[in-house]
Write a protein that holds these residues in place. Sequence first.
Motif, PDB file in Angstrom:
ATOM      1  N   LEU A  93       0.846  -1.188   0.000  1.00 42.69           N
ATOM      2  CA  LEU A  93       0.000   0.000   0.000  1.00 42.69           C
ATOM      3  C   LEU A  93       0.884   1.242   0.000  1.00 42.69           C
ATOM      4  O   LEU A  93       1.726   1.418   0.880  1.00 42.69           O
ATOM      5  CB  LEU A  93      -0.903  -0.004   1.241  1.00 42.69           C
ATOM      6  N   LYS A  94       0.674   2.072  -1.035  1.00 37.25           N
ATOM      7  CA  LYS A  94       1.378   3.348  -1.089  1.00 37.25           C
ATOM      8  C   LYS A  94       0.399   4.459  -0.748  1.00 37.25           C
ATOM      9  O   LYS A  94      -0.746   4.418  -1.207  1.00 37.25           O
ATOM     10  CB  LYS A  94       1.918   3.595  -2.494  1.00 37.25           C
ATOM     11  N   LEU A  95       0.855   5.439   0.032  1.00 39.12           N
ATOM     12  CA  LEU A  95      -0.006   6.573   0.371  1.00 39.12           C
ATOM     13  C   LEU A  95       0.793   7.863   0.290  1.00 39.12           C
ATOM     14  O   LEU A  95       2.016   7.878   0.484  1.00 39.12           O
ATOM     15  CB  LEU A  95      -0.553   6.431   1.791  1.00 39.12           C
ATOM     16  N   TYR A  96       0.062   8.941   0.034  1.00 41.15           N
ATOM     17  CA  TYR A  96       0.688  10.260   0.025  1.00 41.15           C
ATOM     18  C   TYR A  96       1.040  10.630   1.458  1.00 41.15           C
ATOM     19  O   TYR A  96       0.202  10.555   2.363  1.00 41.15           O
ATOM     20  CB  TYR A  96      -0.291  11.282  -0.552  1.00 41.15           C
ATOM     21  N   ASN A  97       2.300  11.026   1.670  1.00 42.09           N
ATOM     22  CA  ASN A  97       2.752  11.415   2.998  1.00 42.09           C
ATOM     23  C   ASN A  97       2.824  12.938   3.051  1.00 42.09           C
ATOM     24  O   ASN A  97       3.614  13.556   2.326  1.00 42.09           O
ATOM     25  CB  ASN A  97       4.132  10.786   3.253  1.00 42.09           C
TER      26      ASN A  97
ATOM     27  N   ARG B  22       5.549  15.066   1.126  1.00 37.05           N
ATOM     28  CA  ARG B  22       4.764  15.344  -0.090  1.00 37.05           C
ATOM     29  C   ARG B  22       5.032  14.341  -1.201  1.00 37.05           C
ATOM     30  O   ARG B  22       5.102  14.689  -2.365  1.00 37.05           O
ATOM     31  CB  ARG B  22       5.029  16.781  -0.575  1.00 37.05           C
ATOM     32  N   GLN B  23       5.192  13.082  -0.811  1.00 37.10           N
ATOM     33  CA  GLN B  23       5.416  12.028  -1.801  1.00 37.10           C
ATOM     34  C   GLN B  23       4.507  10.846  -1.534  1.00 37.10           C
ATOM     35  O   GLN B  23       4.142  10.587  -0.386  1.00 37.10           O
ATOM     36  CB  GLN B  23       6.869  11.543  -1.722  1.00 37.10           C
ATOM     37  N   VAL B  24       4.146  10.154  -2.629  1.00 33.38           N
ATOM     38  CA  VAL B  24       3.407   8.906  -2.465  1.00 33.38           C
ATOM     39  C   VAL B  24       4.447   7.829  -2.202  1.00 33.38           C
ATOM     40  O   VAL B  24       5.318   7.588  -3.031  1.00 33.38           O
ATOM     41  CB  VAL B  24       2.591   8.581  -3.728  1.00 33.38           C
ATOM     42  N   GLU B  25       4.388   7.220  -1.038  1.00 32.28           N
ATOM     43  CA  GLU B  25       5.416   6.228  -0.723  1.00 32.28           C
ATOM     44  C   GLU B  25       4.823   5.030  -0.006  1.00 32.28           C
ATOM     45  O   GLU B  25       3.756   5.102   0.593  1.00 32.28           O
ATOM     46  CB  GLU B  25       6.534   6.867   0.111  1.00 32.28           C
ATOM     47  N   GLU B  26       5.537   3.937  -0.097  1.00 30.21           N
ATOM     48  CA  GLU B  26       5.039   2.690   0.473  1.00 30.21           C
ATOM     49  C   GLU B  26       5.019   2.763   1.994  1.00 30.21           C
ATOM     50  O   GLU B  26       5.959   3.264   2.619  1.00 30.21           O
ATOM     51  CB  GLU B  26       5.935   1.537   0.013  1.00 30.21           C
ATOM     52  N   LEU B  27       3.950   2.238   2.586  1.00 31.91           N
ATOM     53  CA  LEU B  27       3.872   2.196   4.043  1.00 31.91           C
ATOM     54  C   LEU B  27       4.723   1.034   4.544  1.00 31.91           C
ATOM     55  O   LEU B  27       4.589  -0.077   4.063  1.00 31.91           O
ATOM     56  CB  LEU B  27       2.431   1.962   4.499  1.00 31.91           C
ATOM     57  N   GLU B  28       5.569   1.341   5.513  1.00 28.22           N
ATOM     58  CA  GLU B  28       6.358   0.266   6.114  1.00 28.22           C
ATOM     59  C   GLU B  28       6.348   0.462   7.615  1.00 28.22           C
ATOM     60  O   GLU B  28       6.636   1.549   8.100  1.00 28.22           O
ATOM     61  CB  GLU B  28       7.796   0.305   5.595  1.00 28.22           C
ATOM     62  N   PRO B  29       5.999  -0.574   8.364  1.00 30.98           N
ATOM     63  CA  PRO B  29       5.926  -0.399   9.818  1.00 30.98           C
ATOM     64  C   PRO B  29       7.306  -0.494  10.470  1.00 30.98           C
ATOM     65  O   PRO B  29       8.219  -1.101   9.916  1.00 30.98           O
ATOM     66  CB  PRO B  29       5.044  -1.569  10.252  1.00 30.98           C
TER      67      PRO B  29
END
Length: 725
Positions: A2-6, A10-17
């Motif tokens: 899942l990638k989301l805008y951070n 200000r970038q769409v990047e992959e969520l990593e816990p």
Amino acid sequence: MLKLYNTLNRQVEELEPLQPGTFTMYTCGPTVYRDVHIGNLRSFLMADWIRRALEALGNNVVHVKNITDVGHMRQEMLEQGEDKVIAAALAEGKTPQQIAEFYTDAFMADEAKLGIKPAHFFPRATHHIQEMIAMIERLLHKGYAYEAGGNIYFDVTRFPGYGKLSGNVFEGLLEGVRVEADPAKRNQWDFTLWKSTEPGRVLKWPSPWGEGFPGWHIECSAMSTKYLGEQLDIHTGGVDNIFPHHEGEIAQSEGAFDKPFVRHWVHGQHLLADGLKMAKSEGNAYTIRDLEDRGFDPLSLRYLFLTVHYRNRLNFTFSALRAAQTALRRLRSRLELWQREDTGRRDEEAERQCMERFWDVVGQDLNLPNALTVLWDMASSTVPPSSKLRLVMDMDQVLGLDLVGALQRSRFVPEPVVALASTREDFRQKRDYAEADALRGEIANASFSVRDTTHGPWIRVSEPHDKLVGFISSPRDVHSYLDRGDAYEFSVNILARDPLQDVKRCVESVLKWRGGHTVEVIVVDNACEAETRMWLNEICEQEPSVRVLHVDHPLGEGAGRNVALKLSLGSYIIALDPSVEVEGDVFTHLRQMLRENSVGLIGRWGVCTQDIRQFVESPGPQVDAVESYCMAFRRALLKELGLMNEKYRFYRNLDLEFSFLFKDKGYQVRAIPELPLTRHEHRVWESLSPQERERLSLKNFRVFLHRWGHRTDLLAANAGGRPDH
Ligand SMILES: [Zn+2]
């Protein structure tokens, strides 16, 4: 993935816990001194979709949503009449805690109605004053905060990262800070961590700095730390939380713990109503109750919010909500249909490809509008029903429309209702329709409806909001029975249009004159007014032989008539215009004539032509075309001729085209003036201006001419040598 805008970079990047397999997520929750409005709920839904997507991908999510039950109770605000709800509650003798409990419960109920998964923790600010005091002491100790005039402030000049989330630099900050100048602050952009109590304040707590209450930002830093640790994976909120609230949270948490506070900030855009941001002060803040009062299923709001990306503004209108509700109902009735058609056969390769498409769009910054497109493409594809059911259930893990629940409710039929339906079926088999109808009434009283199908009785839960069985949008939405055997002598097809009086007269006259024939009446409600729709539902409940299909928007004449044709199961089909009234036994007459194999199409009114340009009414019996008021034929011929041409949106000349199909295959077309039918005013024709009549008729006539204009060989005038009377 899942990638989301951070919002932070200000970038769409992959969520990593931080901890593999488990995401920590904090959502800024509601203020519980009034009902939340649907704009607030949009941002809670966004968080719910993120959580569902992560969970569907096999992750664990620990979700915290705070309840702000402190900070809005200042006595002077009440005196200025700024919060009438609290003022009224206090006047009734309720405590602030009772008010907060009431609205917390209301909030939980609203979330449940929208299918929002409850957070694992709902910490109340008033239960965490000690944690906030401890964090403020830590900030004082580290030199980020100072005391002045009994208040504690955060010194933003001491925190170099201040402004990194919102992009606000100090010059801009002053504009963002809307409170009046506070002489006790070192810098006007400093924010309050603890405020000494003012006279008359109800909610207050002791602290090392005297009696007072905490600032708003500190509650989220203190409670997120307590439940999720010093660093969070995901923090969500609305865009108006970015500054000053979230900027303040970063300063507090990073100041206190010297670690990056949040890895991923996600913010949802505003909901507008009438083009304005939804807000209580604008008078456009609708609540779930407002929607329910208007007869909406709250899940249709969820569907509506799915149709617009979370980073785009959404302009709320009731007509958009109505469209969403229609779409959701269509989806539910599709599911029921698939379940009935489920043979257990699956196409696993198609399933895999479909879910791949689904995750391609969901994974790319939670593109749920595109996910809906994938779903509807799948729904109208040729994938087997069993696979469709499986796919939609998988997708709904993320979408959260409670489709499983809807299907289960539709499937669960209590034993007494099953028994009633089976007894009713026995009566029906014996043609004791009076007894059968009485039992249908009993089944309806138990909130179920029963429909007679070729598979036997189909029992369904009645819709709570009205009795609509579900809408269709096109002939493609109905299953074709063309290949099935005859189940009735006659299928009477009626494409209903307003006013009610016409449809009613037509349907009742058919029922009155059906005599001992087995007749099914299929009425396609072509987006009629509520009055007509409700009457059709009633007659459908009372008369087992009447079936009604509701269309969600007006179909063209060809498409609308095809819906009924596809569903017909009679040996003979009689298509009637609602302006027609039956005034005697047409059935015996038609059956006799249609048994003749050389006869294709029979009508009451016919036309002849010399040149395929000018058509004049003709008494028959041999004619070139019968008019669409009444067209009767053997159902089996549809397999040879095909359905009606859907290019004909307007009704005129569709009858010419349909008649020529029969002639083209060598069948006779006959008009029988003796048929006991009367035609009343044709309202569509009467309602049009001469110019509109001309334009619409000509448009259809061109379609007709294009195909049949040269076929003078088919004309009755040239049919010499075939005497038939
Ligand atoms: Zn917050």
